[in-house]
Design a protein around this motif. Structure first.
Motif, PDB file in Angstrom:
ATOM      1  N   ASN A 129       0.775  -1.527  -0.152  1.00 46.03           N
ATOM      2  CA  ASN A 129      -0.313  -0.176  -0.344  1.00 46.03           C
ATOM      3  C   ASN A 129       1.129   1.248   0.363  1.00 46.03           C
ATOM      4  N   PHE A 130       1.020   1.746  -0.939  1.00 42.12           N
ATOM      5  CA  PHE A 130       1.935   2.907  -1.792  1.00 42.12           C
ATOM      6  C   PHE A 130       1.534   4.314  -0.697  1.00 42.12           C
ATOM      7  N   LYS A 131       0.071   4.291  -0.734  1.00 45.99           N
ATOM      8  CA  LYS A 131      -0.555   5.119   0.006  1.00 45.99           C
ATOM      9  C   LYS A 131       0.074   5.466   1.701  1.00 45.99           C
ATOM     10  N   ASP A 132      -0.126   4.527   2.129  1.00 50.46           N
ATOM     11  CA  ASP A 132      -0.006   3.891   3.780  1.00 50.46           C
ATOM     12  C   ASP A 132       1.808   4.370   4.162  1.00 50.46           C
ATOM     13  N   PHE A 133       2.690   3.366   3.572  1.00 47.86           N
ATOM     14  CA  PHE A 133       3.825   3.605   2.860  1.00 47.86           C
ATOM     15  C   PHE A 133       4.046   5.052   2.825  1.00 47.86           C
ATOM     16  N   TYR A 134       3.823   5.733   2.217  1.00 42.33           N
ATOM     17  CA  TYR A 134       4.315   7.366   1.975  1.00 42.33           C
ATOM     18  C   TYR A 134       3.898   7.925   3.495  1.00 42.33           C
ATOM     19  N   THR A 135       2.655   7.931   4.084  1.00 41.39           N
ATOM     20  CA  THR A 135       2.302   8.585   5.057  1.00 41.39           C
ATOM     21  C   THR A 135       3.271   8.123   6.063  1.00 41.39           C
ATOM     22  N   LYS A 136       3.488   7.167   6.321  1.00 40.84           N
ATOM     23  CA  LYS A 136       4.121   6.974   7.679  1.00 40.84           C
ATOM     24  C   LYS A 136       5.699   6.780   7.250  1.00 40.84           C
ATOM     25  N   LEU A 137       6.111   7.054   5.851  1.00 41.28           N
ATOM     26  CA  LEU A 137       7.589   7.881   6.088  1.00 41.28           C
ATOM     27  C   LEU A 137       7.451   9.362   6.191  1.00 41.28           C
ATOM     28  N   LYS A 138       6.436   9.845   5.522  1.00 45.81           N
ATOM     29  CA  LYS A 138       6.441  11.383   5.847  1.00 45.81           C
ATOM     30  C   LYS A 138       6.520  11.801   7.220  1.00 45.81           C
ATOM     31  N   ASP A 193      19.887  18.674  -0.932  1.00 40.98           N
ATOM     32  CA  ASP A 193      21.400  19.587  -0.126  1.00 40.98           C
ATOM     33  C   ASP A 193      20.942  18.469   1.286  1.00 40.98           C
ATOM     34  N   VAL A 194      21.091  16.959   0.473  1.00 41.28           N
ATOM     35  CA  VAL A 194      20.578  15.638   1.331  1.00 41.28           C
ATOM     36  C   VAL A 194      21.843  14.862   0.906  1.00 41.28           C
ATOM     37  N   HIS A 195      22.385  14.029   2.248  1.00 46.93           N
ATOM     38  CA  HIS A 195      23.565  13.077   1.703  1.00 46.93           C
ATOM     39  C   HIS A 195      23.240  12.002   2.627  1.00 46.93           C
ATOM     40  N   PRO A 196      24.276  11.547   2.124  1.00 54.26           N
ATOM     41  CA  PRO A 196      24.402   9.866   2.385  1.00 54.26           C
ATOM     42  C   PRO A 196      24.022   9.866   3.980  1.00 54.26           C
ATOM     43  N   ALA A 197      24.102  10.137   4.940  1.00 57.00           N
ATOM     44  CA  ALA A 197      23.953   9.856   6.727  1.00 57.00           C
ATOM     45  C   ALA A 197      21.997   9.961   6.082  1.00 57.00           C
ATOM     46  N   ASP A 198      21.385  10.758   5.666  1.00 56.10           N
ATOM     47  CA  ASP A 198      19.855  10.931   5.445  1.00 56.10           C
ATOM     48  C   ASP A 198      19.821   9.446   4.579  1.00 56.10           C
ATOM     49  N   PHE A 199      20.582   9.243   3.666  1.00 56.91           N
ATOM     50  CA  PHE A 199      19.845   8.604   3.001  1.00 56.91           C
ATOM     51  C   PHE A 199      19.720   6.454   3.819  1.00 56.91           C
ATOM     52  N   LYS A 200      21.250   6.926   5.425  1.00 54.23           N
ATOM     53  CA  LYS A 200      21.423   6.179   6.142  1.00 54.23           C
ATOM     54  C   LYS A 200      19.571   5.589   6.808  1.00 54.23           C
ATOM     55  N   ARG A 201      19.251   7.142   7.555  1.00 54.19           N
ATOM     56  CA  ARG A 201      18.395   7.110   8.195  1.00 54.19           C
ATOM     57  C   ARG A 201      17.093   6.530   7.091  1.00 54.19           C
ATOM     58  N   LEU A 202      17.244   7.148   5.907  1.00 55.14           N
ATOM     59  CA  LEU A 202      15.834   6.667   5.833  1.00 55.14           C
ATOM     60  C   LEU A 202      15.614   5.412   6.243  1.00 55.14           C
ATOM     61  N   ILE A 203      16.622   4.369   5.196  1.00 57.12           N
ATOM     62  CA  ILE A 203      16.086   3.262   5.372  1.00 57.12           C
ATOM     63  C   ILE A 203      16.473   2.023   6.711  1.00 57.12           C
ATOM     64  N   GLU A 204      16.675   2.981   8.037  1.00 59.39           N
ATOM     65  CA  GLU A 204      16.318   2.800   9.039  1.00 59.39           C
ATOM     66  C   GLU A 204      14.754   2.661   8.931  1.00 59.39           C
ATOM     67  N   ALA A 205      14.645   3.911   9.193  1.00 64.13           N
ATOM     68  CA  ALA A 205      12.946   4.209   9.000  1.00 64.13           C
ATOM     69  C   ALA A 205      12.566   3.314   7.938  1.00 64.13           C
ATOM     70  N   ILE A 206      12.209   3.093   7.066  1.00 66.09           N
ATOM     71  CA  ILE A 206      11.827   1.742   6.119  1.00 66.09           C
ATOM     72  C   ILE A 206      12.011   0.335   6.644  1.00 66.09           C
ATOM     73  N   ARG A 207      12.691   0.246   7.215  1.00 66.57           N
ATOM     74  CA  ARG A 207      12.914  -0.541   8.074  1.00 66.57           C
ATOM     75  C   ARG A 207      11.622  -0.878   9.202  1.00 66.57           C
ATOM     76  N   GLU A 208      11.890  -0.056   9.584  1.00 70.22           N
ATOM     77  CA  GLU A 208      11.108   0.385  10.855  1.00 70.22           C
ATOM     78  C   GLU A 208       9.832   0.337  10.516  1.00 70.22           C
ATOM     79  N   ILE A 209       9.009   0.907   9.376  1.00 69.20           N
ATOM     80  CA  ILE A 209       7.662   1.254   9.309  1.00 69.20           C
ATOM     81  C   ILE A 209       7.641  -0.494   8.550  1.00 69.20           C
ATOM     82  N   ARG A 210       8.439  -0.846   7.938  1.00 66.00           N
ATOM     83  CA  ARG A 210       7.832  -2.070   7.127  1.00 66.00           C
ATOM     84  C   ARG A 210       8.157  -4.101   8.148  1.00 66.00           C
ATOM     85  N   LEU A 211       8.225  -3.507   9.414  1.00 68.93           N
ATOM     86  CA  LEU A 211       8.570  -4.620  10.278  1.00 68.93           C
ATOM     87  C   LEU A 211       7.219  -5.326  10.575  1.00 68.93           C
TER      88      LEU A 211
END
Ligand SMILES: *Cc1c(COP(=O)(O)O)cnc(C)c1O
Length: 362
Positions: free
Chosen positions: A311-320, A344-362
């Motif tokens: 469900n993209f909408k749900d995924f989008y809202t949780k990531l936001k 103005d986004v950096h590799p550290a931001d993408f590491k945090r993003l991956i963590e956030a996605i991992r948490e959402i998808r658990l």
């Protein structure tokens, strides 16, 4: 100033200093603005785009990037000219739509959205259709993230002696391109992409000798590229109509920050590192990219939905809610979403993003 990061290909996340640069008011007719800001930007854009800046000139144009693509096609291609558009995504197709609006003689050569534009097919077309005068192509197709082989395309177009128009909207400033070395005649981009400004205007970098021949071609007053250029040249940075002064001032700051970062090469390295961090992290979570790595730009990355019931909408809202705004997909053949690597986004931001996605998808 940042409720969330925009992982989108423009408008994108800008620095606080770029936003702060918008805090003064400028007079659109005063030389502090015309000479002190607009002329500085025009000169720097030409130097960024070409190793032979004396052959090129820059025109700034109000509106979003599409206004500039339209201004270019509508002001450069004459009634008895023939345009070939090579299209492998929505932005290539849009050039064909613009050509229709202006009743230009135009052929749109279509490619699959997941395939780069093939220079060999352009070569064959130009051999069979010597009446063609102009070829236009998108550099990075933001629809999917495909990076089209611009050097090879340019070589073919120049071999046939045609004028080459490039929509480099989402790559200029983030992927090195030398217009002079490749023989590109017109290149279009906008303020809110890899230069990392805010939206409100775009720009066209043009071969001076060709633009000089475009007087009276335009079918639109507001989008008359030649007239806009003439006013800027003779008025030393004057715009014909109200210009987005705050946005233009912010853009000058963004250019300064591009220089401080180390220029286009350094920015390209950062975007590539953002992209690598993103893709490795997403693959470790089981996501698959739409494109093979060798076709992929560092600008934006498309991922397949991980499952049929995603469900993209749900995924989008949780990531936001976790501080990241991403993009839906834009192709019909597959269910995808997109994540932008620019701004103005950096590799550290993408590491945090991956963590956030991992948490959402658990
Ligand atoms: C962003 C973009 C445009 C312009 O889109 P606007 O919404 O008009 O700013 C054109 N071409 C490409 C490849 C783009 O990425």
């Amino acid at each position: 100033m940042r409720p969330y990061l925009l992982l989108t290909p423009g408008p994108l996340t800008t620095t606080d200093t770029v936003k702060e640069a918008m805090m003064s008011d400028w007079c659109t007719w005063d030389e502090d603005y015309n000479i002190g800001i607009v002329e500085v930007i025009r000169k720097e854009l030409v130097e960024l785009a070409s190793s032979r800046p004396e052959e090129y000139t820059a025109v700034l144009m109000q509106g979003s990037g599409s206004f500039c693509v339209e201004a270019t096609l509508g002001s450069v291609i004459k009634a008895d000219d023939h345009l070939l558009v090579a299209a492998n995504g929505a932005y290539g197709k849009r050039m064909g739509v613009i050509a229709d609006y202006y009743h230009l003689n135009c052929h749109v050569m279509r490619f699959e959205e997941t395939q780069p534009v093939d220079p060999k097919q352009i070569d064959e077309y130009l051999t069979c259709h010597p009446e063609t005068t102009h070829v236009s192509v998108v550099h990075c197709e933001t629809t999917t993230g495909v990076l089209n082989p611009l050097a090879d395309i340019a070589a073919v177009v120049k071999k046939h002696g045609k004028t080459l128009i490039v929509d480099a909207m989402s790559s200029f400033g983030g992927v090195p391109v030398d217009m002079a070395a490749l023989g590109i005649d017109f290149m279009i981009s906008s303020a809110n992409k890899c230069i990392q400004g805010v939206p409100g205007f775009g720009f066209i970098i043009a071969r001076r000798s060709l633009l000089e021949g475009c007087k009276g071609v335009a079918r639109s007053l507001s989008l008359d590229l030649y007239d806009q250029w003439q006013t800027m040249e003779s008025g030393h940075g004057k715009w014909r109509f109200t210009s987005p002064t705050h946005v233009v001032r912010a853009f000058m700051q963004a250019l300064k920050e591009l220089k401080a970062e180390g220029g286009v090469e350094a920015r390209h390295v950062r975007y590539a590192e953002n992209h690598r961090t993103l893709v490795e992290g997403m693959r470790s979570l089981g996501y698959k990219t739409l494109l093979p790595d060798e076709e992929q730009s560092p600008v934006i990355t498309s991922f397949y939905y991980p499952s049929a019931d995603f469900n993209f909408k749900d995924f989008y809202t949780k990531l936001k809610a976790k501080g990241f705004v991403i993009y839906p997909g834009k192709i019909s053949q597959a269910d995808t979403f997109r994540i932008g690597n620019i701004g103005d986004v950096h590799p550290a931001d993408f590491k945090r993003l991956i963590e956030a996605i991992r948490e959402i998808r658990l």
